[in-house]
Design an enzyme around this catalytic site. Structure first.
Site, mmCIF file in Angstrom:
data_model
loop_
_atom_site.group_PDB
_atom_site.id
_atom_site.type_symbol
_atom_site.label_atom_id
_atom_site.label_comp_id
_atom_site.label_asym_id
_atom_site.label_seq_id
_atom_site.Cartn_x
_atom_site.Cartn_y
_atom_site.Cartn_z
ATOM 1 C CG ASP A 13 4.953 5.941 -3.757
ATOM 2 O OD1 ASP A 13 4.499 4.863 -4.182
ATOM 3 O OD2 ASP A 13 4.593 6.461 -2.689
ATOM 4 C CE LYS A 16 9.546 0.702 -6.428
ATOM 5 N NZ LYS A 16 9.139 1.925 -5.706
ATOM 6 N N GLY A 40 2.313 0.139 -5.550
ATOM 7 C CA GLY A 40 1.453 0.621 -6.625
ATOM 8 C C GLY A 40 2.338 1.115 -7.745
ATOM 9 C CG HIS A 41 5.073 -0.802 -9.116
ATOM 10 N ND1 HIS A 41 5.808 -1.944 -9.054
ATOM 11 C CD2 HIS A 41 5.330 -0.141 -7.953
ATOM 12 C CE1 HIS A 41 6.481 -1.978 -7.907
ATOM 13 N NE2 HIS A 41 6.195 -0.895 -7.228
ATOM 14 C CD GLN A 223 6.858 -2.432 -0.913
ATOM 15 O OE1 GLN A 223 7.460 -3.471 -1.119
ATOM 16 N NE2 GLN A 223 5.627 -2.266 -1.315
HETATM 17 P P1 IMO Z 1 5.832 1.227 -4.120
HETATM 18 O O1 IMO Z 1 6.211 -0.127 -4.620
HETATM 19 C C1 IMO Z 1 5.458 4.100 -0.904
HETATM 20 C C2 IMO Z 1 4.929 2.555 3.181
HETATM 21 C C3 IMO Z 1 3.586 2.843 3.810
HETATM 22 C C4 IMO Z 1 3.990 2.968 5.261
HETATM 23 C C5 IMO Z 1 5.046 1.883 5.397
HETATM 24 C C6 IMO Z 1 4.542 0.567 5.949
HETATM 25 O O2 IMO Z 1 4.628 1.818 -4.748
HETATM 26 O O3 IMO Z 1 7.011 2.153 -4.142
HETATM 27 P P2 IMO Z 1 3.026 -1.359 4.892
HETATM 28 O O4 IMO Z 1 1.625 -1.317 4.371
HETATM 29 O O5 IMO Z 1 4.028 -1.796 3.879
HETATM 30 O O6 IMO Z 1 3.133 -2.109 6.189
HETATM 31 O O7 IMO Z 1 3.356 0.180 5.269
HETATM 32 O O8 IMO Z 1 5.562 1.657 4.092
HETATM 33 N N1 IMO Z 1 4.877 1.871 1.866
HETATM 34 C C7 IMO Z 1 5.073 2.494 0.690
HETATM 35 N N2 IMO Z 1 5.281 3.800 0.402
HETATM 36 N N3 IMO Z 1 5.459 3.202 -1.888
HETATM 37 C C8 IMO Z 1 5.284 1.894 -1.625
HETATM 38 O O9 IMO Z 1 5.407 0.956 -2.580
HETATM 39 C C9 IMO Z 1 5.042 1.489 -0.290
HETATM 40 N N4 IMO Z 1 4.800 0.303 0.313
HETATM 41 C C10 IMO Z 1 4.727 0.554 1.629
HETATM 42 O O10 IMO Z 1 3.042 4.049 3.319
HETATM 43 O O11 IMO Z 1 4.608 4.204 5.507
HETATM 44 MG MG MG Z 2 3.445 3.349 -4.221
#
Ligand code: IMO
Ligand code: MG
Length: 424
Positions: A13, A16, A40-41, A223
């Site tokens: 988050d 990016k 989520g972008h 992520q």
């Molecule tokens: P973006 O691309 C923030 C976190 C989840 C959880 C952990 C594992 O938007 O930056 P999962 O569903 O992947 O098995 O969850 O990873 N998580 C993220 N946190 N931004 C994301 O993606 C995330 N993708 C997974 O909240 O703690």
């Molecule tokens: Mg996110």
């Protein structure tokens, strides 16, 4: 800039999507290398807001080829809905390719993700519930179903029947829920297979050939570094490789093809889901950052945990990704605080340390040691250049680069494209 990797430098988050969108303009190819609809972008273009999950953020530029590469996991229903949503808003999505090797998220993956989280109770990871762990588990166990097979009408039913015979044992005997019906899944998913088939290609070759012929490639990270399955805060991580190394494994382009690696970091820190977070602020300042920064999940709507910038984590991130520069985001959110803080060391079992312990066991015992800096009261959201920024904001950015040991070359002062400062 040649071929550039954009990687999340924190716990995801980091905005990016905005940086990808800004940089995609002069790139020929944008390629997403890992994760799935857990990402989520958000991209803002003019007065339009786009929330993307798996479709690369370069899709808004019609001249850019967008690739969903081998390391990504694709939920066919969600992905189809994403494409159709974009088409409904005038984005044709003709400039999109999906790797035949990308693994497919099927209903048992999200079901098992949620059942497993429930079973873990107090030890739950706080996953997004999108089946990410279970689908990567199947990939490693070599019982996954990939896009190429999913979109092959004659192959998919048999493959699914075989996998489901294993999953149904798990569902009924371990979790005590109803089994899933293979025929129903095949029927329900056939329309998605039909819609996605035209996009499927051998994208590793497409991307590598493009790079070899001198075209520029932008690698879109999802992520963040601290969620990496090896280098992140295990076990509170995702199941893929959001770190820069993942960009080559997940796409098929060799490490020699990468020219620069940009780490995207907020001017503070957030985390969604469980796990240690030394600089977390469970007070009014944390709530203020959450409200000002609109820190609610794009994918799940969950309020994000907020805290001051963790310089120790950022330095680690710069190190393990081999960052060449940083994009410092949400500088505008920190306007108005009398003082701002950066964690520059931890206290661990009575000792002062400055190396990030990436495992939950040690990290949960770390207490942050902060350095305070005078804040800036000015609204910076209209700043167009480094010189437009107040002295204290510039000093903050300079401190970040000193601590991270990487230059801050991009600063973001708002959600729009034109609220971005490029330092040369
Ligand atoms: P973006 O691309 C923030 C976190 C989840 C959880 C952990 C594992 O938007 O930056 P999962 O569903 O992947 O098995 O969850 O990873 N998580 C993220 N946190 N931004 C994301 O993606 C995330 N993708 C997974 O909240 O703690
Ligand atoms: Mg996110």
């Amino acid at each position: 800039m040649g071929n550039t990797v954009v990687v999340g430098a924190q716990w995801g988050d980091e905005a990016k999507g905005k940086i990808i969108d800004c940089l995609a303009h002069d790139k020929d190819v944008v390629v997403r290398w890992g994760g799935g609809s857990n990402a989520g972008h958000t991209v803002i273009v003019g007065d339009q807001e786009y929330k993307l999950h798996v479709v690369p953020a370069g899709v808004l530029n019609p001249h850019t080829l967008n690739v969903v590469a081998d390391g990504v996991v694709i939920d066919p229903a969600g992905f189809t809905a994403e494409i159709e949503g974009l088409r409904g808003r005038g984005i044709a999505c003709d400039n999109l390719k999906i790797s035949g090797n990308a693994h497919v998220v099927l209903p048992y993956h999200s079901l098992l993700d949620q059942l497993e989280e429930r079973r873990k109770g107090g030890k739950a990871i706080g996953t997004t519930g999108r089946g990410i762990g279970p689908v990567y588990q199947d990939k490693a166990a070599r019982i996954g179903i990939r896009m190429r097979d999913f979109t092959d009408r004659s192959a998919f039913p048999d493959l699914l029947a075989h996998v489901l015979s294993i999953k149904n044992e798990l569902l009924t005997k371990i979790y005590g829920v109803e089994p899933l019906d293979a025929k129903k899944i095949v029927a329900d998913y056939a329309p998605f297979a039909d819609k996605l088939r035209p996009f499927v290609d051998d994208t590793a070759i497409v991307v590598a050939r493009a790079a070899r012929s001198g075209k520029s490639v932008l690698f879109e990270g999802a992520q963040g570094t601290l969620l990496d399955i090896d280098l992140g805060t295990y076990p509170y991580v995702t199941s893929s490789h959001p770190t820069a190394g993942g960009a080559t494994v997940g796409t098929g382009l060799g490490p020699t093809q990468i020219d620069s690696i940009i780490g995207v970091a907020k001017s503070y820190t957030t985390r969604v889901g469980a796990g240690a977070f030394p600089t977390e602020l469970e007070d009014e300042i944390g709530s203020l950052i959450r409200e000002r920064g609109k820190e609610y999940g794009t994918t799940t709507g969950r309020p994000r945990r907020c805290g001051w910038l963790d310089g120790i984590a950022l330095n680690y991130s710069a190190l393990v990704n081999g960052l060449t520069s940083l994009a410092l985001m949400h500088l505008d959110v920190l306007s108005g605080f009398p003082e701002v803080k950066i964690c520059t060391s931890y206290e661990f079992d009575g000792k002062k340390i400055s190396d990030f312990p990436s495992d939950q066991g040690r990290l949960s015992r770390c207490k942050p040691i902060f350095e305070s800096f005078p804040g800036w009261q000015e609204d910076v959201s209209n700043a167009k250049s480094w010189d437009d920024l107040p002295d204290n904001a510039r000093r903050f950015a300079e401190t970040v680069e000193r601590i991270a040991e990487v230059p801050v070359k991009i600063l973001s002062v708002g959600r729009r494209r034109d609220q971005t400062i490029f330092r040369d």
